[in-house]
Structures are given as structure tokens and as C-alpha cells.
Design an enzyme around this catalytic site. Structure first.
Site, PDB file in Angstrom:
ATOM      1  CE1 TYR A  68      -4.304  -1.079  -0.349  1.00 16.27           C
ATOM      2  CE2 TYR A  68      -3.430  -2.908   0.932  1.00 16.27           C
ATOM      3  CZ  TYR A  68      -4.414  -2.372   0.112  1.00 16.27           C
ATOM      4  OH  TYR A  68      -5.492  -3.131  -0.261  1.00 16.27           O
ATOM      5  NE  ARG A  71      -2.711  -0.288  -4.921  1.00 12.97           N
ATOM      6  CZ  ARG A  71      -3.903  -0.743  -4.546  1.00 12.97           C
ATOM      7  NH1 ARG A  71      -4.003  -1.664  -3.604  1.00 12.97           N
ATOM      8  NH2 ARG A  71      -5.003  -0.286  -5.091  1.00 12.97           N
ATOM      9  CG  HIS A 120     -13.866  -1.364  -4.286  1.00 12.56           C
ATOM     10  ND1 HIS A 120     -13.403  -1.966  -5.432  1.00 12.56           N
ATOM     11  CD2 HIS A 120     -15.117  -1.857  -4.088  1.00 12.56           C
ATOM     12  CE1 HIS A 120     -14.337  -2.785  -5.910  1.00 12.56           C
ATOM     13  NE2 HIS A 120     -15.389  -2.725  -5.117  1.00 12.56           N
ATOM     14  CG  ASN A 212     -12.661  -1.972 -21.238  1.00 12.82           C
ATOM     15  OD1 ASN A 212     -11.601  -2.367 -21.704  1.00 12.82           O
ATOM     16  ND2 ASN A 212     -13.041  -2.247 -20.009  1.00 12.82           N
TER      17      ASN A 212
HETATM   18  N1  APR Z   1      -9.022   3.064 -20.762  1.00 12.21           N
HETATM   19  C1  APR Z   1     -10.144   2.363 -20.453  1.00 12.21           C
HETATM   20  N2  APR Z   1     -10.116   1.085 -20.014  1.00 12.21           N
HETATM   21  C2  APR Z   1      -8.914   0.490 -19.899  1.00 12.21           C
HETATM   22  C3  APR Z   1      -7.709   1.161 -20.217  1.00 12.21           C
HETATM   23  C4  APR Z   1      -7.796   2.499 -20.661  1.00 12.21           C
HETATM   24  N3  APR Z   1      -6.707   3.210 -20.983  1.00 12.21           N
HETATM   25  N4  APR Z   1      -6.682   0.303 -20.003  1.00 12.21           N
HETATM   26  C5  APR Z   1      -7.230  -0.837 -19.565  1.00 12.21           C
HETATM   27  N5  APR Z   1      -8.573  -0.740 -19.510  1.00 12.21           N
HETATM   28  C6  APR Z   1      -9.576  -1.739 -19.069  1.00 12.21           C
HETATM   29  C7  APR Z   1      -9.156  -3.175 -19.229  1.00 12.21           C
HETATM   30  O1  APR Z   1      -9.462  -3.639 -20.544  1.00 12.21           O
HETATM   31  C8  APR Z   1     -10.010  -3.845 -18.154  1.00 12.21           C
HETATM   32  O2  APR Z   1     -11.285  -4.204 -18.670  1.00 12.21           O
HETATM   33  O3  APR Z   1      -9.749  -1.548 -17.677  1.00 12.21           O
HETATM   34  C9  APR Z   1     -10.179  -2.762 -17.081  1.00 12.21           C
HETATM   35  C10 APR Z   1      -9.383  -2.967 -15.818  1.00 12.21           C
HETATM   36  O4  APR Z   1      -9.831  -4.115 -15.166  1.00 12.21           O
HETATM   37  P1  APR Z   1      -9.320  -4.566 -13.723  1.00 12.21           P
HETATM   38  O5  APR Z   1      -7.826  -4.507 -13.664  1.00 12.21           O
HETATM   39  O6  APR Z   1      -9.963  -5.862 -13.414  1.00 12.21           O
HETATM   40  O7  APR Z   1      -9.859  -3.396 -12.759  1.00 12.21           O
HETATM   41  P2  APR Z   1     -11.287  -3.195 -12.105  1.00 12.21           P
HETATM   42  O8  APR Z   1     -12.387  -3.623 -13.001  1.00 12.21           O
HETATM   43  O9  APR Z   1     -11.322  -1.817 -11.567  1.00 12.21           O
HETATM   44  O10 APR Z   1     -11.209  -4.199 -10.865  1.00 12.21           O
HETATM   45  C11 APR Z   1     -12.259  -4.211  -9.937  1.00 12.21           C
HETATM   46  O11 APR Z   1     -11.028  -5.568  -8.416  1.00 12.21           O
HETATM   47  O12 APR Z   1      -8.829  -5.883  -7.743  1.00 12.21           O
HETATM   48  C12 APR Z   1     -10.086  -5.440  -7.362  1.00 12.21           C
HETATM   49  O13 APR Z   1     -10.797  -3.888  -5.743  1.00 12.21           O
HETATM   50  C13 APR Z   1     -10.058  -4.002  -6.948  1.00 12.21           C
HETATM   51  O14 APR Z   1     -11.454  -2.165  -7.555  1.00 12.21           O
HETATM   52  C14 APR Z   1     -10.779  -3.306  -8.059  1.00 12.21           C
HETATM   53  C15 APR Z   1     -11.751  -4.378  -8.541  1.00 12.21           C
END
Ligand code: APR
Length: 253
Positions: A68, A71, A120, A212
Site C-alpha cells: 500500500y 501504491r 472500495h 474500454n
Molecule cells: N481506458 C479504459 N479502459 C482500460 C484502459 C484504458 N486506458 N486500459 C485498460 N482498460 C480496461 C481493461 O481492458 C479492463 O477491462 O480496464 C479494465 C481494468 O480491469 P481490472 O484490472 O480488473 O480493474 P477493475 O475492473 O477496476 O477491478 C475491480 O477488483 O482488484 C479489485 O478492488 C479491486 O477495484 C478493483 C476491482
């Protein structure tokens, strides 16, 4: 037809009063914050699920704190991007917008978003693991900072296996139930309950738009999928909808 908007869709967007925006790690990717499930999502060989969980913390609290602190350093060194700024601007252009973010990096607030639900939590804050409410200053030198009561402090984020703040979640669901447009940006749509929000909006008859670079489990629900990085696509989409500039402030005062 999912790629380009019809005139009818543009009219619906321009006439929409209530907006719900759901964001995930992808919105911060172009600020230099790695996503969880993309490349760079591992830290010292561990997956977030191993670190961001009560079990992970019990097993090695110092390691979890190192993660953390890494981060925190990372997000202190980055800036909100054009994607965060476009959402903040959208909030000023439409009658009512609620931004529900899964991100804990605080970048939406720094970009100027105001009506924000941090589903979160926020990693810049910490609180007592035992839940006591003593005022405590976090010792930055301690491997595991302690509360005044002697229990470890923990980052104020929701870990895997934990429930979200009830009030925050209730508000997010209520906003989805009555939104006209749900804009979904940069989330893989696999972590619940956040991933359930677009489905609620859909059931309520909202228009769903996803931004996305990749297809997600939510894509099938959406009326429009904008494929590409949010920092490029969101400002372009705003222009396409006719929101070129900041809204003009009311005259008089
Ligand atoms: N612009 C838009 N989307 C993007 C970009 C970008 N530049 N780069 C990547 N992505 C997309 C990826 O294709 C993917 O679908 O962002 C998404 C990121 O997914 P995750 O890493 O799974 O993140 P998230 O959905 O926020 O995860 C949800 O999981 O780990 C836990 O608590 C944590 O809040 C988080 C939750």
C-alpha cells in the site's frame, strides 16, 4: 449497431437528466497506475487477491503495508488524465451525475468530480483493524503502523471477502435504479457487487455505454461500446455529443 451513435441515441444522451458513471482501474491506466488484471498488475509476484484480503493481512501485515505504501507513492506521483477530467466536466454539463468508482486512488476527486461514491474506499486513509475510533496519527516509519489502542492500522479500502460500506452501496444501487444513462469506463466487470450496477441500470431502462479497449462481460448489456483508451475516447465522445466546452455559468452572481 454498437460502434457509432445514431441521432436518436445522441438525442437520448442530450436529453438525459440522471447519469450514473461506473469506473474501474482502466480510467487511471493512462495516468500510469497499473490495472489489477492487466500487465503490471502483480506486485513482487503476488496477485492483488493475495495482498488485499483479511487473510493476506493476517499472514503478513508488513508486506501488505509495503504494497500500500508503494501504491500511495505511485499515486502521489501521478496526475489525473483527460478521462478523469472529461467525467468531471460531464458532471458540470448534465443535471445530475453520480460517479461510482471502484478505484481507491483519489484521482477522480483531484480531477474535480464532486458527487463521488468510492465503492472500495480510499488508500490514502487508514483506520484501526479492530474498528475502534481513536484519533491516531499513522507512523510512516513503522513496518505496521499501530492505532492508539495498540491494534494494527489498516488501509481504508475494501478487501476481497469484505462487504462494502452499506450506505455507499445502497446509494449506488438507488442511483442505478433511476438513472437515464449509465456510462461504464475501464472496468473488467468481474468484481461484485460493483459489476451488478450496470444490470440494475439496464433493468431500469437506462441507456448503457461502455468505454474500454477490450470486450468485457458487461459489453453484451450495452447499447454502445466505445473501444479504446478512456483518456482519448471520453473527450472525443463528449465532443461528439456536443459538449465541447465547459458549461457557461449562470449569469448574475
Ligand atoms: N481506458 C479504459 N479502459 C482500460 C484502459 C484504458 N486506458 N486500459 C485498460 N482498460 C480496461 C481493461 O481492458 C479492463 O477491462 O480496464 C479494465 C481494468 O480491469 P481490472 O484490472 O480488473 O480493474 P477493475 O475492473 O477496476 O477491478 C475491480 O477488483 O482488484 C479489485 O478492488 C479491486 O477495484 C478493483 C476491482
Amino acid at each position: 449497431m454498437r460502434g457509432n451513435p445514431s441521432d436518436e441515441m445522441r438525442d437520448r444522451i442530450r436529453g438525459a437528466r440522471r447519469w450514473l458513471v461506473l469506473t474501474g482501474a482502466g480510467i487511471s491506466a493512462e495516468s500510469g497506475v497499473p490495472t489489477f488484471r492487466g500487465a503490471g498488475g502483480l506486485w513482487e509476484g503476488s496477485r492483488p487477491e493475495e495482498l488485499a484480503s483479511p487473510e493476506g493481512f493476517r499472514a503478513d501485515p508488513a508486506r501488505v503495508w509495503r504494497w500500500y505504501r508503494w501504491r500511495r507513492e505511485l499515486i502521489r506521483g501521478v496526475e489525473p488524465n483527460e478521462g478523469h477530467r472529461a467525467i468531471a466536466r460531464l458532471e458540470r454539463c448534465v443535471p445530475e451525475l453520480c460517479l461510482a468508482t471502484q478505484n481507491v486512488d483519489g484521482l477522480h476527486e483531484r480531477a474535480g468530480s464532486r458527487n463521488l461514491l468510492e465503492l472500495h474506499g480510499n488508500l490514502l486513509r487508514s483506520h484501526c483493524l479492530e474498528g475502534c475510533s481513536a484519533e491516531t496519527t499513522e507512523d510512516p516509519e513503522a513496518a505496521v503502523p499501530l492505532c492508539r489502542c495498540g491494534a494494527p492500522l489498516r488501509p481504508s479500502v475494501v478487501w476481497f471477502g469484505e462487504t462494502l460500506d452499506e450506505q455507499v452501496l445502497r446509494e449506488a444501487f438507488a442511483r442505478c435504479e433511476r438513472c437515464d444513462v449509465c456510462l461504464i469506463v475501464g472496468t473488467s466487470g468481474v468484481v461484485y457487487p460493483a459489476a451488478a450496477l450496470p444490470g440494475i441500470a439496464r433493468q431500469a431502462g437506462a441507456l448503457l455505454i461502455e468505454v474500454n479497449p477490450e470486450e468485457t462481460p458487461l459489453t453484451g448489456l450495452c447499447d454502445r461500446s466505445i473501444r479504446g483508451p478512456a483518456a482519448q475516447q471520453l473527450p472525443a465522445w463528449m465532443r461528439e455529443c456536443g459538449w465541447e466546452e465547459e458549461p457557461t455559468p449562470p449569469a448574475g452572481v
